[in-house]
Design a protein around this motif. Sequence first.
Motif, short mmCIF file in Angstrom:
data_model
loop_
_atom_site.label_atom_id
_atom_site.label_comp_id
_atom_site.label_asym_id
_atom_site.label_seq_id
_atom_site.Cartn_x
_atom_site.Cartn_y
_atom_site.Cartn_z
N UNK A 13 0.84 -1.21 0.00
CA UNK A 13 0.00 0.00 0.00
C UNK A 13 0.87 1.25 0.00
N UNK A 14 1.95 1.21 0.80
CA UNK A 14 2.83 2.39 0.86
C UNK A 14 3.42 2.70 -0.52
N UNK A 15 3.79 1.66 -1.26
CA UNK A 15 4.38 1.90 -2.58
C UNK A 15 3.33 2.47 -3.53
N UNK A 16 2.09 1.97 -3.43
CA UNK A 16 1.02 2.49 -4.30
C UNK A 16 0.71 3.94 -3.92
N UNK A 17 0.69 4.21 -2.61
CA UNK A 17 0.42 5.59 -2.18
C UNK A 17 1.54 6.54 -2.60
N UNK A 18 2.76 6.01 -2.68
CA UNK A 18 3.90 6.85 -3.11
C UNK A 18 3.83 7.15 -4.61
N UNK A 19 3.02 6.41 -5.35
CA UNK A 19 2.87 6.70 -6.78
C UNK A 19 3.05 5.51 -7.70
N UNK A 20 3.34 4.31 -7.15
CA UNK A 20 3.51 3.14 -8.04
C UNK A 20 2.16 2.70 -8.59
#
Length: 331
Positions: free
Chosen positions: A300-307
């Motif tokens: 989730x953190x990676x998706x929230x960062x923009x991935x």
Amino acid sequence: MQKILTLLNPELAHNLTINILSKTGASPLSFFYRQSAEFSPVEVMGLQFRNRVGLAAGFDKNGEAIDAFEAMGFGFVEVGTVTPKAQHGNTKPRLFRLKKSKAVINRLGFNNKGVDNLVSNLKARKSKIPVGVNIGKNKSTPIEHAQKDYIFCMEKVYEHASYITINISSPNTKNLRSMQSGALLDDLLGSLKEKQQSLTNSEGRYVPLVLKIAPDLTKEEVGLIAEALLNYEFDGVVATNTTVDRSSIMHEKNAYQEGGLSGAPLCQKSTEVITLLYEYLGDKVPIIGVGGITSVIDGKQKLEAGARLLQLYTGFIYEGLPLIKDLAKIK
Ligand SMILES: Cc1cc2nc3c(=O)[nH]c(=O)nc-3n(C[C@H](O)[C@H](O)[C@H](O)COP(=O)(O)O)c2cc1C
């Protein structure tokens, strides 16, 4: 099974796994690892993915077990790194587990059976999920001629790849990461983009080009790479490869081993690179987020960062099949 494998020497365990998967992927024996992952389709780089969770490069270097990874529920697979000629890679031992840290250090050095072998495996696959092909240079090719190796591999795999990843970020091939900046980067991206244009015309199909970068770059370097990706109209970026930084694992017995560190200790660092890239790229160039994902929170953190897409390698070794399923559920 996973527990038994962790008792074996890591490289032996890996080769055994690929061997079994390559023989069972398209057979009824795939029942033992088949699972239905959530169907949460996304479109990225003009490609359709049944879910966002991919297998990262290096696990199936020769594209031998793609059908098995589809059966496990992955939404896509990145095979390679493949080089023009087959090569053995560095001397063994060259793969080390750091169990307490859920990490691995590898200095394999692009061991692979060469691009022709990969192409025949790609032709033989039954799987319909997108397959990215990650390409690199042979150890024997001097860095000033590296471009030729990338163009050679690109021509060979173009017809059989959903997208092509240019790997200039492995720490285990001498001088490779020097291609991430300056004239070497400009020349490489420019010539690959030109080749993509001519292959699009001759093959009648546009295959997206993606750059894979290291986590050990300064903010300025990430900024310059982002600028180059925009200038050359690259289609995507994979962030990140393994790290040479050992600061978070100094307590581990294997911390001193040379090579690239992957797994949990890499997670935050690679997410920071994604955040920075997204500041420059916004939604113009999609980011494939990889590095230390061992839980849904990490994903989730990676998706929230923009991935837009995710990839797993080390987390998959430690957490196994449930991690694919859990990550595929993220909306
Ligand atoms: C044993 C091993 C071999 C790898 N080989 C490659 C490779 O050939 N090409 C590549 O681009 N990345 C390679 N990687 C890097 C992974 O694709 C990924 O970028 C990195 O491990 C971070 O993800 P992770 O923390 O989920 O493992 C390799 C990683 C490991 C652990």
